[in-house]
Motif scaffolding. Sequence first.
Motif, PDB file in Angstrom:
ATOM      1  N   SER A   1     -15.538 -40.889 -25.344  1.00 35.92           N
ATOM      2  CA  SER A   1     -14.503 -41.876 -25.045  1.00 35.92           C
ATOM      3  C   SER A   1     -14.980 -42.861 -23.982  1.00 35.92           C
ATOM      4  O   SER A   1     -15.778 -42.520 -23.107  1.00 35.92           O
ATOM      5  CB  SER A   1     -13.236 -41.177 -24.566  1.00 35.92           C
ATOM      6  N   CYS A   2     -14.467 -44.085 -24.073  1.00 40.96           N
ATOM      7  CA  CYS A   2     -14.859 -45.152 -23.148  1.00 40.96           C
ATOM      8  C   CYS A   2     -13.638 -45.639 -22.374  1.00 40.96           C
ATOM      9  O   CYS A   2     -12.582 -45.897 -22.963  1.00 40.96           O
ATOM     10  CB  CYS A   2     -15.470 -46.318 -23.911  1.00 40.96           C
ATOM     11  N   ALA A   3     -13.776 -45.774 -21.073  1.00 36.59           N
ATOM     12  CA  ALA A   3     -12.671 -46.207 -20.221  1.00 36.59           C
ATOM     13  C   ALA A   3     -13.109 -47.349 -19.328  1.00 36.59           C
ATOM     14  O   ALA A   3     -14.229 -47.353 -18.797  1.00 36.59           O
ATOM     15  CB  ALA A   3     -12.169 -45.044 -19.370  1.00 36.59           C
ATOM     16  N   LEU A   4     -12.223 -48.317 -19.152  1.00 41.99           N
ATOM     17  CA  LEU A   4     -12.444 -49.423 -18.231  1.00 41.99           C
ATOM     18  C   LEU A   4     -11.491 -49.262 -17.053  1.00 41.99           C
ATOM     19  O   LEU A   4     -10.275 -49.200 -17.244  1.00 41.99           O
ATOM     20  CB  LEU A   4     -12.188 -50.760 -18.938  1.00 41.99           C
ATOM     21  N   VAL A   5     -12.039 -49.174 -15.847  1.00 44.74           N
ATOM     22  CA  VAL A   5     -11.234 -49.017 -14.640  1.00 44.74           C
ATOM     23  C   VAL A   5     -11.285 -50.313 -13.841  1.00 44.74           C
ATOM     24  O   VAL A   5     -12.334 -50.689 -13.306  1.00 44.74           O
ATOM     25  CB  VAL A   5     -11.741 -47.846 -13.770  1.00 44.74           C
TER      26      VAL A   5
ATOM     27  N   LEU B   1     -13.163 -39.425 -14.353  1.00 45.41           N
ATOM     28  CA  LEU B   1     -13.469 -39.689 -15.759  1.00 45.41           C
ATOM     29  C   LEU B   1     -14.947 -39.479 -16.061  1.00 45.41           C
ATOM     30  O   LEU B   1     -15.303 -38.929 -17.103  1.00 45.41           O
ATOM     31  CB  LEU B   1     -13.034 -41.106 -16.121  1.00 45.41           C
ATOM     32  N   ALA B   2     -15.796 -39.918 -15.141  1.00 49.64           N
ATOM     33  CA  ALA B   2     -17.229 -39.725 -15.338  1.00 49.64           C
ATOM     34  C   ALA B   2     -17.578 -38.240 -15.360  1.00 49.64           C
ATOM     35  O   ALA B   2     -18.408 -37.788 -16.162  1.00 49.64           O
ATOM     36  CB  ALA B   2     -18.013 -40.440 -14.238  1.00 49.64           C
ATOM     37  N   PHE B   3     -16.933 -37.480 -14.491  1.00 54.89           N
ATOM     38  CA  PHE B   3     -17.179 -36.033 -14.411  1.00 54.89           C
ATOM     39  C   PHE B   3     -16.775 -35.322 -15.697  1.00 54.89           C
ATOM     40  O   PHE B   3     -17.403 -34.333 -16.088  1.00 54.89           O
ATOM     41  CB  PHE B   3     -16.399 -35.449 -13.227  1.00 54.89           C
ATOM     42  N   THR B   4     -15.728 -35.832 -16.355  1.00 47.66           N
ATOM     43  CA  THR B   4     -15.256 -35.173 -17.576  1.00 47.66           C
ATOM     44  C   THR B   4     -15.898 -35.737 -18.841  1.00 47.66           C
ATOM     45  O   THR B   4     -15.482 -35.402 -19.952  1.00 47.66           O
ATOM     46  CB  THR B   4     -13.722 -35.281 -17.690  1.00 47.66           C
ATOM     47  N   GLY B   5     -16.902 -36.600 -18.682  1.00 49.54           N
ATOM     48  CA  GLY B   5     -17.685 -37.006 -19.835  1.00 49.54           C
ATOM     49  C   GLY B   5     -17.379 -38.360 -20.434  1.00 49.54           C
ATOM     50  O   GLY B   5     -17.922 -38.706 -21.494  1.00 49.54           O
TER      51      GLY B   5
ATOM     52  N   VAL C   1     -17.785 -44.845 -18.531  1.00 51.93           N
ATOM     53  CA  VAL C   1     -16.860 -45.591 -17.690  1.00 51.93           C
ATOM     54  C   VAL C   1     -17.418 -46.962 -17.329  1.00 51.93           C
ATOM     55  O   VAL C   1     -18.571 -47.087 -16.893  1.00 51.93           O
ATOM     56  CB  VAL C   1     -16.555 -44.818 -16.386  1.00 51.93           C
ATOM     57  N   ALA C   2     -16.591 -47.977 -17.517  1.00 49.11           N
ATOM     58  CA  ALA C   2     -16.883 -49.320 -17.016  1.00 49.11           C
ATOM     59  C   ALA C   2     -16.089 -49.486 -15.729  1.00 49.11           C
ATOM     60  O   ALA C   2     -14.860 -49.457 -15.746  1.00 49.11           O
ATOM     61  CB  ALA C   2     -16.475 -50.374 -18.037  1.00 49.11           C
TER      62      ALA C   2
ATOM     63  N   ASP D   1     -11.465 -47.305 -25.255  1.00 48.83           N
ATOM     64  CA  ASP D   1     -10.350 -46.416 -25.575  1.00 48.83           C
ATOM     65  C   ASP D   1      -9.211 -46.503 -24.555  1.00 48.83           C
ATOM     66  O   ASP D   1      -8.044 -46.369 -24.924  1.00 48.83           O
ATOM     67  CB  ASP D   1     -10.842 -44.968 -25.656  1.00 48.83           C
ATOM     68  N   THR D   2      -9.563 -46.696 -23.300  1.00 49.54           N
ATOM     69  CA  THR D   2      -8.545 -46.677 -22.249  1.00 49.54           C
ATOM     70  C   THR D   2      -8.787 -47.767 -21.218  1.00 49.54           C
ATOM     71  O   THR D   2      -9.906 -47.949 -20.743  1.00 49.54           O
ATOM     72  CB  THR D   2      -8.539 -45.310 -21.523  1.00 49.54           C
ATOM     73  N   LEU D   3      -7.714 -48.481 -20.892  1.00 51.80           N
ATOM     74  CA  LEU D   3      -7.733 -49.470 -19.821  1.00 51.80           C
ATOM     75  C   LEU D   3      -6.884 -48.927 -18.672  1.00 51.80           C
ATOM     76  O   LEU D   3      -5.705 -48.624 -18.854  1.00 51.80           O
ATOM     77  CB  LEU D   3      -7.151 -50.795 -20.308  1.00 51.80           C
TER      78      LEU D   3
END
Length: 253
Positions: A2-6, A21-25, A28-29, A80-82
């Motif tokens: 999964s990809c997330a933008l923070v 998020l990085a720790f759980t795989g 991350v942007a 996937d997540t913003l």
Amino acid sequence: MSCALVIGATSTLGKAVVRRLAFTGYKVAAAADCPNSVGKVAEDNIKVGGDVTAFSLDVANAEHRKELITKVAEKLGGLDTLIIVPPQNEVLGEIIETSGEDFDKLFANNLTTPFRLSQAAMSTLAKSQNGSIIYLTSCFGFTPSIDMGLYSVASSSVLSLTKSVAQSAAKQGVRVNSVVSGMIEGDGTGAVWDHASGEEARQIKQHLESMIPLGRLGRPSDVASYVEFLASTKARYITGENCIVGGGVSYRL
């Protein structure tokens, strides 16, 4: 993966969310306005095995927002997540004394920019099998504070934004929720206790902890854990919710 933008990745809560998020795989942007600061966030997480890429932008600029979403999707292989972490609040005092400049700035940071980012990212998030948006805001939106009056109004607006955007985004299969934090150490919403020091700070903290059923102030990691849950497939039937992390303090029924 999964990809997330923070957005707002260099704030206290932003750093905690990126790390969780990085720790759980997640891929991350991490995005913020200062290239050096956000680069350091990415570097620190890469050192411990995280897949984090830094992006620098002016979130108030429409072209920057559009370009960011495009670049993130290209480099991370999708989105996937913003997650939108607003800047730490610096506007204190009673609402009736608020300047026009502070009013415009606070609502731009907490309401206008998060909404515009959501619009910019919606078509990309809709391509995900678990697309979601997560806003971060404060429990002052439920219970106004006399010394943070305008911030309370702005926070309340985010609660409403969550509900409204969730209804519209659901048509595209995108979930929208908020994580609403109570008294969190170092997140900038503490007003008096964040600006105290020494014995005064100790006494204030002790008094506050006596008011919290779980007996302590919240930590940024507590907020980050809730963000991770809402971004995950475990929350795939949750949308339009303002989710409180408050240690048991009653902010609503």
